[in-house]
Scaffold this active site. Structure first.
Site, PDB file in Angstrom:
ATOM      1  N   ALA A  64       0.835  -1.204   0.000  1.00 40.66           N
ATOM      2  CA  ALA A  64       0.000   0.000   0.000  1.00 40.66           C
ATOM      3  C   ALA A  64       0.864   1.247   0.000  1.00 40.66           C
ATOM      4  O   ALA A  64       1.990   1.250   0.502  1.00 40.66           O
ATOM      5  CB  ALA A  64      -0.906   0.004   1.234  1.00 40.66           C
ATOM      6  N   GLY A 109       1.644  -5.560   1.371  1.00 43.22           N
ATOM      7  CA  GLY A 109       0.550  -6.057   0.545  1.00 43.22           C
ATOM      8  C   GLY A 109       0.995  -6.684  -0.748  1.00 43.22           C
ATOM      9  O   GLY A 109       0.255  -7.447  -1.371  1.00 43.22           O
ATOM     10  N   GLU A 112       1.690 -10.207   0.411  1.00 47.00           N
ATOM     11  CA  GLU A 112       0.390 -10.821   0.701  1.00 47.00           C
ATOM     12  C   GLU A 112      -0.310 -11.244  -0.584  1.00 47.00           C
ATOM     13  O   GLU A 112      -0.979 -12.285  -0.625  1.00 47.00           O
ATOM     14  CB  GLU A 112      -0.476  -9.859   1.513  1.00 47.00           C
ATOM     15  CG  GLU A 112       0.002  -9.699   2.947  1.00 47.00           C
ATOM     16  CD  GLU A 112      -0.787  -8.665   3.720  1.00 47.00           C
ATOM     17  OE1 GLU A 112      -1.293  -8.994   4.802  1.00 47.00           O
ATOM     18  OE2 GLU A 112      -0.895  -7.509   3.243  1.00 47.00           O
ATOM     19  N   GLU A 132       5.024  -4.022   8.116  1.00 47.83           N
ATOM     20  CA  GLU A 132       3.962  -3.134   8.596  1.00 47.83           C
ATOM     21  C   GLU A 132       4.164  -2.651  10.030  1.00 47.83           C
ATOM     22  O   GLU A 132       3.907  -1.482  10.349  1.00 47.83           O
ATOM     23  CB  GLU A 132       2.596  -3.840   8.485  1.00 47.83           C
ATOM     24  CG  GLU A 132       2.046  -3.921   7.076  1.00 47.83           C
ATOM     25  CD  GLU A 132       2.533  -5.130   6.303  1.00 47.83           C
ATOM     26  OE1 GLU A 132       1.958  -5.437   5.247  1.00 47.83           O
ATOM     27  OE2 GLU A 132       3.494  -5.780   6.768  1.00 47.83           O
TER      28      GLU A 132
END
Length: 259
Positions: A64, A109, A112, A132
């Protein structure tokens, strides 16, 4: 369809390219586009496999864009968290074989996304992390759930709790990726695997994938074996089952219909 997610189809394989240079970060628009694209591919019976990669040579995806979280807006956090969850859940539930061609950095992300795929091929210069917690956040798109399943609790804690970044060779040794290839070679290798998957019955593959994924739910062996038998019988309701057996007996290549 957003330009942030590019789609190409080659025979029975779809190629999704995350296209938000320079770092291929995820946005609300690209996450929605990914979800919509996968839903459409699930309806396309001619598509048996899916390859996901990043635009360019340096980044698969850096996750992100942290600028979107700088103001601490709770409503925005909820919106983005749900969008990540829907998009990567859709990727995990793609009915065919999904392969991540990790062509560079896969962070947050981005990693992920790769972990939501069935198979991961990494280029030798790729690096992976879930950083994160170092910026006051946490992985919210499957990171804390998929990483321990793939690499075990110890390495998952090193990467999530200690913020350890790993290179491709280490990712291979701990089971985070299935193969490491020279720089520039991930897409070709992923397409090779997709072509192999295309020779399998897509009806069989979808059911096999359901069974393999169900092992994560903590079912007993008895339940797993029961599901195997049920889905085995269920295949006899498909055209592909008859085509596959008869093609073998007739010594010819099967023509799969995905139905």
């Amino acid at each position: 369809m957003s330009d942030l997610i590019q789609l190409e189809k080659r025979d029975h394989t779809a190629i999704i390219t995350i296209n938000n240079p320079p770092a291929n970060t995820w946005t609300l628009a690209s996450l929605q586009a990914l979800e919509d694209t996968i839903e459409a591919l699930n309806e396309d019976l001619n598509i048996f496999a899916l390859v996901v990669t990043g635009q360019g040579e340096k980044f698969f995806s850096a996750g992100a864009d942290l600028k979107s979280f700088a103001d601490g807006d709770i409503a925005n956090a909820d919106l983005m968290g749900k969008a990540f969850g829907r998009a990567f859940s859709a990727l995990s539930r793609f009915r065919g074989v999904s392969i991540a061609a990790v062509n560079g950095y896969a962070m947050g992300g981005g990693l992920e996304c790769a972990m939501a795929c069935d198979i991961r091929i990494a280029e030798e210069h790729a690096q992976m992390a879930l950083p994160e917690a170092s910026v006051g956040l946490l992985p919210c798109a499957g990171g804390t759930q998929n990483l321990p399943w793939l690499v075990g609790e110890g390495w998952a804690k090193r990467m999530i709790l200690c913020g350890e970044r790993i290179k491709a060779d280490k990712a291979l040794s701990i089971g985070l990726v299935e193969e490491v290839v020279p720089s520039g070679g991930a897409l070709d290798k992923a397409l090779e695997l997709a072509q192999m998957a295309g020779k399998q019955s897509p009806s069989s593959v979808a059911r096999c994938k359901t069974l393999v994924m169900s092992a994560r739910d903590g079912r007993s062996h008895d339940d797993g074996w029961r599901m195997e038998r049920e889905l085995f019988v269920d295949l006899f309701r498909t055209e592909d089952q008859r085509e596959g057996v008869n093609a073998f007996l007739e010594k010819r290549t099967p023509e799969w219909k995905n139905r």
